[in-house]
Design a protein around this motif. Structure first.
Motif, mmCIF file in Angstrom:
data_model
loop_
_atom_site.group_PDB
_atom_site.id
_atom_site.type_symbol
_atom_site.label_atom_id
_atom_site.label_comp_id
_atom_site.label_asym_id
_atom_site.label_seq_id
_atom_site.Cartn_x
_atom_site.Cartn_y
_atom_site.Cartn_z
ATOM 1 N N TYR A 113 -46.447 -30.900 -8.541
ATOM 2 C CA TYR A 113 -46.251 -32.334 -8.794
ATOM 3 C C TYR A 113 -47.353 -32.887 -9.693
ATOM 4 O O TYR A 113 -47.927 -33.935 -9.416
ATOM 5 C CB TYR A 113 -46.232 -33.113 -7.475
ATOM 6 N N ASN A 167 -44.309 -37.173 -15.497
ATOM 7 C CA ASN A 167 -44.181 -36.005 -14.635
ATOM 8 C C ASN A 167 -44.377 -34.746 -15.473
ATOM 9 O O ASN A 167 -43.537 -34.401 -16.292
ATOM 10 C CB ASN A 167 -42.808 -36.004 -13.960
ATOM 11 N N LYS A 215 -41.250 -29.961 -10.457
ATOM 12 C CA LYS A 215 -40.190 -30.556 -9.644
ATOM 13 C C LYS A 215 -40.119 -32.050 -9.919
ATOM 14 O O LYS A 215 -41.084 -32.652 -10.362
ATOM 15 C CB LYS A 215 -40.460 -30.325 -8.152
ATOM 16 N N ASP A 216 -38.957 -32.631 -9.633
ATOM 17 C CA ASP A 216 -38.797 -34.075 -9.779
ATOM 18 C C ASP A 216 -39.654 -34.803 -8.751
ATOM 19 O O ASP A 216 -39.811 -34.344 -7.619
ATOM 20 C CB ASP A 216 -37.335 -34.479 -9.583
ATOM 21 N N ASN A 254 -40.180 -38.039 -6.354
ATOM 22 C CA ASN A 254 -39.361 -39.042 -5.675
ATOM 23 C C ASN A 254 -40.150 -40.272 -5.261
ATOM 24 O O ASN A 254 -39.591 -41.359 -5.177
ATOM 25 C CB ASN A 254 -38.690 -38.436 -4.443
ATOM 26 N N LYS A 298 -37.285 -42.099 -8.745
ATOM 27 C CA LYS A 298 -37.238 -40.698 -9.153
ATOM 28 C C LYS A 298 -37.709 -40.565 -10.597
ATOM 29 O O LYS A 298 -37.223 -41.258 -11.484
ATOM 30 C CB LYS A 298 -35.827 -40.159 -9.005
ATOM 31 N N ILE A 299 -38.662 -39.662 -10.807
ATOM 32 C CA ILE A 299 -39.161 -39.367 -12.148
ATOM 33 C C ILE A 299 -38.865 -37.895 -12.412
ATOM 34 O O ILE A 299 -39.408 -37.016 -11.759
ATOM 35 C CB ILE A 299 -40.672 -39.641 -12.267
ATOM 36 N N ARG A 300 -37.997 -37.646 -13.348
ATOM 37 C CA ARG A 300 -37.609 -36.269 -13.665
ATOM 38 C C ARG A 300 -38.723 -35.559 -14.444
ATOM 39 O O ARG A 300 -39.647 -36.188 -14.934
ATOM 40 C CB ARG A 300 -36.314 -36.265 -14.457
ATOM 41 N N ILE A 301 -38.591 -34.253 -14.553
ATOM 42 C CA ILE A 301 -39.592 -33.434 -15.244
ATOM 43 C C ILE A 301 -39.690 -33.872 -16.703
ATOM 44 O O ILE A 301 -38.674 -34.074 -17.377
ATOM 45 C CB ILE A 301 -39.218 -31.942 -15.136
ATOM 46 N N GLN A 339 -40.482 -36.667 -17.952
ATOM 47 C CA GLN A 339 -40.109 -38.047 -18.224
ATOM 48 C C GLN A 339 -41.259 -38.974 -17.857
ATOM 49 O O GLN A 339 -42.074 -38.663 -16.992
ATOM 50 C CB GLN A 339 -38.865 -38.457 -17.438
#
Length: 159
Positions: A60, A86, A90-91, A93, A129-132, A134
């Motif tokens: 993370y 990120n 992993k995403d 949360n 949620k923050i995606r990889i 992003q």
């Protein structure tokens, strides 16, 4: 404790059992057995620190850009204007933004107290949620902030 932490702890525990068993098998070679026992307990007791490192620096990992983090002049509010990117595997949360207020003074006792127990802590939970790879922009306002002249530290942790 999430499933990733459990898997990491179990894998470290398996390594501990393996090294400890090597020490039991080679008990006739005193120096090697003592080294294996010492190494196994170092592995076991370092597991929380290793898990924290792997979670924050590998799985993370985040990059934070603070545009502004300071108390507002005419209101009892603390403003945190930041971007969170990120960089992990992993995403994300949730993120926790924490503002620690420290005691004034530079004597040894105040510094020691500030390290282990800040005068006041404000936390704000971000559930987005923050995606990889992003980046998300956040503007956080913490109300009832009456410590305008006190030294502070802003920290962010995501999981």
């Amino acid at each position: 404790m999430g499933p990733i932490e459990i898997v990491l702890f179990l894998s470290i525990f398996v390594v501990f059992i393996f090294v400890f068993t090597l020490g039991l098998i080679w008990h006739s070679k005193r120096l090697f057995a003592q080294f294996c026992f010492l190494l196994s307990f170092v592995i076991l007791f370092s597991s929380p620190f290793l898990i924290k490192y792997l979670m924050q620096e590998k799985i993370y990992k985040i990059q934070i850009s603070y545009y502004r983090s300071s108390p507002l002049q005419y209101a009892d509010t603390f403003l945190v204007d930041m971007d969170i990117k990120n960089l992990g595997k992993k995403d994300i949360n949730k993120c926790i933004v924490k503002v620690d207020i420290f005691r004034k003074g530079t004597d040894f006792m105040n510094r020691l107290k500030n390290i282990f127990y800040p005068e006041k802590s404000f936390t704000h939970l971000i559930e987005e949620k923050i995606r990889i790879n992003q980046t998300h922009h956040f503007l956080i306002m913490i109300d009832d902030f009456y410590y305008k002249t006190a030294p502070y530290k802003v920290g962010t942790d995501c999981f």
